[in-house]
Scaffold this motif. Structure first.
Motif, PDB file in Angstrom:
ATOM      1  N   TYR A 252      -7.294   3.960   8.837  1.00 35.29           N
ATOM      2  CA  TYR A 252      -7.573   5.358   8.521  1.00 35.29           C
ATOM      3  C   TYR A 252      -7.567   5.563   7.012  1.00 35.29           C
ATOM      4  O   TYR A 252      -6.741   4.989   6.303  1.00 35.29           O
ATOM      5  CB  TYR A 252      -6.543   6.272   9.183  1.00 35.29           C
ATOM      6  N   VAL A 253      -8.479   6.398   6.518  1.00 34.96           N
ATOM      7  CA  VAL A 253      -8.611   6.587   5.070  1.00 34.96           C
ATOM      8  C   VAL A 253      -7.334   7.116   4.431  1.00 34.96           C
ATOM      9  O   VAL A 253      -7.055   6.820   3.276  1.00 34.96           O
ATOM     10  CB  VAL A 253      -9.808   7.500   4.707  1.00 34.96           C
ATOM     11  N   GLU A 254      -6.527   7.869   5.166  1.00 34.71           N
ATOM     12  CA  GLU A 254      -5.304   8.442   4.604  1.00 34.71           C
ATOM     13  C   GLU A 254      -4.086   7.521   4.726  1.00 34.71           C
ATOM     14  O   GLU A 254      -3.002   7.851   4.250  1.00 34.71           O
ATOM     15  CB  GLU A 254      -5.002   9.803   5.251  1.00 34.71           C
ATOM     16  N   ASN A 255      -4.249   6.356   5.324  1.00 35.61           N
ATOM     17  CA  ASN A 255      -3.125   5.444   5.548  1.00 35.61           C
ATOM     18  C   ASN A 255      -2.977   4.477   4.370  1.00 35.61           C
ATOM     19  O   ASN A 255      -3.273   3.287   4.457  1.00 35.61           O
ATOM     20  CB  ASN A 255      -3.317   4.684   6.864  1.00 35.61           C
TER      21      ASN A 255
ATOM     22  N   THR B 158      -0.381   3.181   2.956  1.00 37.20           N
ATOM     23  CA  THR B 158       0.558   2.074   3.165  1.00 37.20           C
ATOM     24  C   THR B 158      -0.165   0.887   3.797  1.00 37.20           C
ATOM     25  O   THR B 158       0.022  -0.257   3.376  1.00 37.20           O
ATOM     26  CB  THR B 158       1.732   2.528   4.057  1.00 37.20           C
ATOM     27  N   ALA B 159      -1.005   1.169   4.791  1.00 40.56           N
ATOM     28  CA  ALA B 159      -1.775   0.096   5.429  1.00 40.56           C
ATOM     29  C   ALA B 159      -2.763  -0.512   4.442  1.00 40.56           C
ATOM     30  O   ALA B 159      -2.934  -1.738   4.405  1.00 40.56           O
ATOM     31  CB  ALA B 159      -2.508   0.621   6.657  1.00 40.56           C
ATOM     32  N   HIS B 160      -3.404   0.327   3.632  1.00 43.48           N
ATOM     33  CA  HIS B 160      -4.368  -0.195   2.654  1.00 43.48           C
ATOM     34  C   HIS B 160      -3.696  -1.220   1.742  1.00 43.48           C
ATOM     35  O   HIS B 160      -4.233  -2.310   1.507  1.00 43.48           O
ATOM     36  CB  HIS B 160      -4.944   0.925   1.795  1.00 43.48           C
ATOM     37  N   LYS B 161      -2.531  -0.860   1.226  1.00 45.75           N
ATOM     38  CA  LYS B 161      -1.805  -1.753   0.323  1.00 45.75           C
ATOM     39  C   LYS B 161      -1.471  -3.065   1.032  1.00 45.75           C
ATOM     40  O   LYS B 161      -1.644  -4.155   0.470  1.00 45.75           O
ATOM     41  CB  LYS B 161      -0.528  -1.082  -0.183  1.00 45.75           C
ATOM     42  N   PHE B 162      -0.992  -2.960   2.272  1.00 45.98           N
ATOM     43  CA  PHE B 162      -0.657  -4.155   3.042  1.00 45.98           C
ATOM     44  C   PHE B 162      -1.891  -5.040   3.214  1.00 45.98           C
ATOM     45  O   PHE B 162      -1.841  -6.251   2.964  1.00 45.98           O
ATOM     46  CB  PHE B 162      -0.072  -3.785   4.407  1.00 45.98           C
ATOM     47  N   TYR B 163      -3.017  -4.450   3.634  1.00 44.80           N
ATOM     48  CA  TYR B 163      -4.219  -5.252   3.876  1.00 44.80           C
ATOM     49  C   TYR B 163      -4.762  -5.868   2.595  1.00 44.80           C
ATOM     50  O   TYR B 163      -5.205  -7.023   2.593  1.00 44.80           O
ATOM     51  CB  TYR B 163      -5.280  -4.430   4.607  1.00 44.80           C
ATOM     52  N   TYR B 164      -4.733  -5.122   1.492  1.00 50.60           N
ATOM     53  CA  TYR B 164      -5.122  -5.713   0.201  1.00 50.60           C
ATOM     54  C   TYR B 164      -4.261  -6.944  -0.092  1.00 50.60           C
ATOM     55  O   TYR B 164      -4.771  -7.986  -0.501  1.00 50.60           O
ATOM     56  CB  TYR B 164      -4.953  -4.708  -0.945  1.00 50.60           C
ATOM     57  N   ASN B 165      -2.955  -6.830   0.119  1.00 56.59           N
ATOM     58  CA  ASN B 165      -2.042  -7.945  -0.144  1.00 56.59           C
ATOM     59  C   ASN B 165      -2.296  -9.142   0.765  1.00 56.59           C
ATOM     60  O   ASN B 165      -1.899 -10.265   0.442  1.00 56.59           O
ATOM     61  CB  ASN B 165      -0.586  -7.503  -0.024  1.00 56.59           C
ATOM     62  N   GLN B 166      -2.947  -8.910   1.898  1.00 61.00           N
ATOM     63  CA  GLN B 166      -3.274  -9.994   2.832  1.00 61.00           C
ATOM     64  C   GLN B 166      -4.671 -10.559   2.581  1.00 61.00           C
ATOM     65  O   GLN B 166      -5.157 -11.389   3.348  1.00 61.00           O
ATOM     66  CB  GLN B 166      -3.153  -9.510   4.286  1.00 61.00           C
TER      67      GLN B 166
END
Length: 146
Positions: A113-116, A118-126
């Motif tokens: 989701y565009v507003e998530n 925390t998930a964006h940061k996690f996925y970038y780090n992966q």
């Protein structure tokens, strides 16, 4: 921690409490109906257990698109709120990476989701990066799980 690939509706239904962290209104009946429709299309789930408690779960499936060839899609990535920041998400993405390689996928894709943020940061780090926009047109909002 123990990883287990779930392949049957019964195994997946047993983990509905973890799914409720993402979709609190998901009924057992709706979950079962969706799973029965998804399983014939290569859908599986990966669950992470700690002391027999499911602390993380994600769905995944292999598909093929003309522009990418075979790919792996991650769907509904959930880590139990009390077990976040313990590396469970990394354990799951590492497993999916290996599975995608084993099955000859060219890439792994997912939606967040565009507003998530925390998930964006996690996925970038992966190692994930945004490639485009996922457009949708909701025609039956009353049937959505979130």
């Amino acid at each position: 921690m123990q990883l287990k690939e779930l392949t049957t509706v019964e195994e997946m239904l047993a983990q509905i409490e973890t799914i409720h962290f993402l979709y609190p209104k998901m009924t057992l009946e709706k979950y079962k109906s969706y799973l029965e429709q998804m399983l014939p299309h290569n859908y599986r789930q990966l669950a992470v257990f700690e002391d027999e408690i499911c602390v993380g779960i994600t769905g995944f499936w292999k598909g093929v698109k003309l522009w990418s060839g075979p790919y792996m899609e991650i769907d509904n990535f959930v880590v139990h709120p009390e077990h976040r920041k313990k590396g469970i998400g990394k354990i799951m993405t590492d497993y999916i990476d290996a599975k995608a390689n084993e099955l000859g996928s060219t890439m792994i894709v997912l939606d967040a989701y565009v507003e998530n943020f925390t998930a964006h940061k996690f996925y970038y780090n992966q190692g994930f990066v945004p490639r485009g926009y996922h457009f949708l047109k909701i025609i039956k909002p009353e049937q959505l799980s979130s």
